[in-house]
Design a protein around this motif. Sequence first.
Motif, short mmCIF file in Angstrom:
data_model
loop_
_atom_site.label_atom_id
_atom_site.label_comp_id
_atom_site.label_asym_id
_atom_site.label_seq_id
_atom_site.Cartn_x
_atom_site.Cartn_y
_atom_site.Cartn_z
N GLN A 121 1.95 60.44 20.81
CA GLN A 121 3.02 60.02 19.91
C GLN A 121 2.75 58.66 19.24
O GLN A 121 3.62 57.79 19.19
CB GLN A 121 4.37 60.00 20.63
N TYR A 122 1.52 58.51 18.74
CA TYR A 122 1.18 57.36 17.91
C TYR A 122 1.25 57.83 16.45
O TYR A 122 0.25 58.29 15.88
CB TYR A 122 -0.20 56.82 18.26
N GLY A 123 2.43 57.75 15.87
CA GLY A 123 2.69 58.34 14.55
C GLY A 123 1.86 57.73 13.43
O GLY A 123 1.33 58.45 12.57
N ARG A 124 1.73 56.40 13.43
CA ARG A 124 0.98 55.75 12.35
C ARG A 124 -0.51 56.08 12.44
O ARG A 124 -1.18 56.26 11.42
CB ARG A 124 1.21 54.24 12.37
N LEU A 125 -1.03 56.19 13.64
CA LEU A 125 -2.42 56.58 13.82
C LEU A 125 -2.62 58.03 13.38
O LEU A 125 -3.64 58.37 12.76
CB LEU A 125 -2.84 56.39 15.28
N PHE A 126 -1.67 58.87 13.71
CA PHE A 126 -1.71 60.28 13.29
C PHE A 126 -1.78 60.38 11.77
O PHE A 126 -2.59 61.12 11.21
CB PHE A 126 -0.46 60.99 13.82
N GLU A 127 -0.95 59.61 11.06
CA GLU A 127 -0.95 59.65 9.60
C GLU A 127 -2.22 59.03 9.02
O GLU A 127 -2.69 59.44 7.95
CB GLU A 127 0.28 58.94 9.05
N ALA A 128 -2.79 58.04 9.72
CA ALA A 128 -4.05 57.46 9.27
C ALA A 128 -5.16 58.51 9.32
O ALA A 128 -6.01 58.60 8.41
CB ALA A 128 -4.42 56.25 10.12
N CYS A 129 -5.15 59.33 10.37
CA CYS A 129 -6.12 60.43 10.46
C CYS A 129 -5.89 61.44 9.33
O CYS A 129 -6.85 61.95 8.73
CB CYS A 129 -6.00 61.13 11.82
N SER A 130 -4.63 61.71 9.04
CA SER A 130 -4.30 62.63 7.94
C SER A 130 -4.82 62.08 6.61
O SER A 130 -5.41 62.81 5.81
CB SER A 130 -2.79 62.84 7.87
N THR A 131 -4.61 60.79 6.39
CA THR A 131 -5.10 60.16 5.15
C THR A 131 -6.61 60.27 5.04
O THR A 131 -7.15 60.56 3.97
CB THR A 131 -4.69 58.67 5.12
N PHE A 132 -7.32 60.07 6.16
CA PHE A 132 -8.77 60.20 6.14
C PHE A 132 -9.19 61.63 5.80
O PHE A 132 -10.10 61.85 4.98
CB PHE A 132 -9.34 59.79 7.50
N LEU A 133 -8.54 62.61 6.40
CA LEU A 133 -8.87 64.01 6.11
C LEU A 133 -8.60 64.37 4.66
O LEU A 133 -9.32 65.15 4.04
CB LEU A 133 -8.08 64.93 7.04
N GLN A 134 -7.56 63.77 4.10
CA GLN A 134 -7.25 64.05 2.70
C GLN A 134 -8.35 63.56 1.77
O GLN A 134 -8.58 64.15 0.72
CB GLN A 134 -5.91 63.40 2.34
N THR A 135 -9.05 62.49 2.18
CA THR A 135 -10.16 62.02 1.34
C THR A 135 -11.35 62.97 1.42
O THR A 135 -12.25 62.90 0.58
CB THR A 135 -10.62 60.62 1.77
N GLN A 136 -11.38 63.83 2.42
CA GLN A 136 -12.49 64.78 2.58
C GLN A 136 -12.20 66.14 1.95
O GLN A 136 -13.03 67.04 1.99
CB GLN A 136 -12.79 65.00 4.08
#
Length: 589
Positions: A121-136
């Motif tokens: 439940q680290y929400g901001r880290l989860f969204e940071a991973c999502s942002t990285f995947l979106q760049t790919q």
Amino acid sequence: MCPGKRMNQSSPDVLHYKDKELASSLLVQLNLLRKDRILTDVVLCSEDTEVPCHRNVLVSSSPYFRAMFCSNFQESVQPRVVLKGVAPEVLSAVVDYVYTGAISITVELVLPLMQVSSMLQYGRLFEACSTFLQTQLGADNCLGMMRLGEVLHCTSLHQKACEVAACCFPAMAASDDFPGLSLAELTSVLGDDRLCAGEEQVFETMLAWIKHDPPARRSALHDLFRKLRLRHIHPTYLFQFVAGDPLVRSSPLCSELIEAVQRLLFSMGTAPRPDVIEDVWDSPRREACREALVLIGGRKNGRQTSREALLFNEGTQQWQKLAKLPVRLYRASYTCVERVLYVLGGLVSNASHTGTPTNGVYTLSLNTNQWRAAEPMLAPHYAHQSVSYLHFVFTLGGVATDGQLCGAVERYNTMFSQWEAMAPMPTPVLHPAVAAHDQRIYVFGGEDAEQIPVRMIQVYHMARNLWCKIETRMVKNISAPAAVIGDKIYIVGGYTRRTIAYDTKANRFVKCENMKDRRMHHSATAINNKLYVTGGRYINSREIIEDSDGFDCYDPESDAWSSKGKLPYRLYDHGAVSLIYVSSKSFTP
């Protein structure tokens, strides 16, 4: 000096101090304590890796650890806690993130890191991973990312992957993942308003998916078929290719939809709309289907007749050259049906520059950027008018081969490539303003054979093939174009600066803001509920007629004119039409 005695009576009683460096400094000190195992009271374990931590730091950073250590779970008193399913490198990275607020997300680490940050439940880290995947994201992996977003309940990733799938639809449909889409996934993709594809390509892609596994997928045809925007498929393609496909013919429900569309089109829209096509017929064009201004023909720079065709790119504000007309045609007429431009009749330039009337018809498709000869009109005409309605093209009046003004009306069925003669205009006129709206063609003003202005509106009812005339003093236009926005027909200039709008529902004229110059032999078309006026000739302050390279825009909402710059050259007696094209939107992560 006593504290009670102030040097300055305006000095504050309280100083509100905030140490901006304390929070970051505190984290640094806590991390140093952790690394030196000072005051650590719990060890997080993964396989053979042990990471000492402070319970209070973990509790403060995550609802997961708060529940674990502040409840009656056995982990709340255990000195060692094993986190199952968490790889050692991921555990170390997450703990470093908790104590420093920094982490390096890599292609190899992002998926396990995303799963663990979701679990802990680290929400901001989860969204940071999502942002990285979106760049790919790209056409080759967007479908897999859509599924990943659903599995991980990551709304941001799923939405961005859907956007890429829509923007890169042709490439996505050719990817290895596409045949494996579920029916629900394909239905979602085909129903997306952002899809960058014409409806013809949507249909072909849908069939390709079904034919990948016909026994299992044939039953899905009807549900997928309803995702097609049938109203925006060219009738020729709809009835020759879609209706003729064996899979479509085998489906009674699909056949019923096509027959309902056919009845509507053949009746000019007067037939009652069956419930079976209500939502299909009313579906708007997809967002990628844009309106583009295309200029064609006319007299260029006051000299020879132009073969040029230009498309205005709204995004770059630049003019793009299209394929040139096969012949030089002067005083032809111009109209369009969806993505096809029609050039009809006119005078074919010859060596003596007198011109020969022709009944030839040429079409240009933006898909191929190629001209082809279409079925010729029934008789040669020039200085005539053309309008389109649904899949029909109408030509009205003009000058015949004998040089006489005529009121002939011809209708071209683009579905069957057939011309037929319709009821002629009651009063033949030259250079009127013409527009089609709600099953009617409106012919405003113009001049008779004696070059006398005609003050009337002639209205043609398409379904009944009947004309009526309305006498009015409000009409006195010659060589003025007309364009439709909503229920109003705008008549622009005509040896005058005047702009008026005819309200077809209220049957009355509304005065609009005047143009800057007295203009004639110009063209106008409506794009995105604005009126674009190009070229023509104008009368300057010395009462001299000059050619114009003007490019102006009228906004009915503000009742104001603005300049869009200049045309590439001076131009008059040309065509300006609004063509539909599918924009290739670029995806930005």
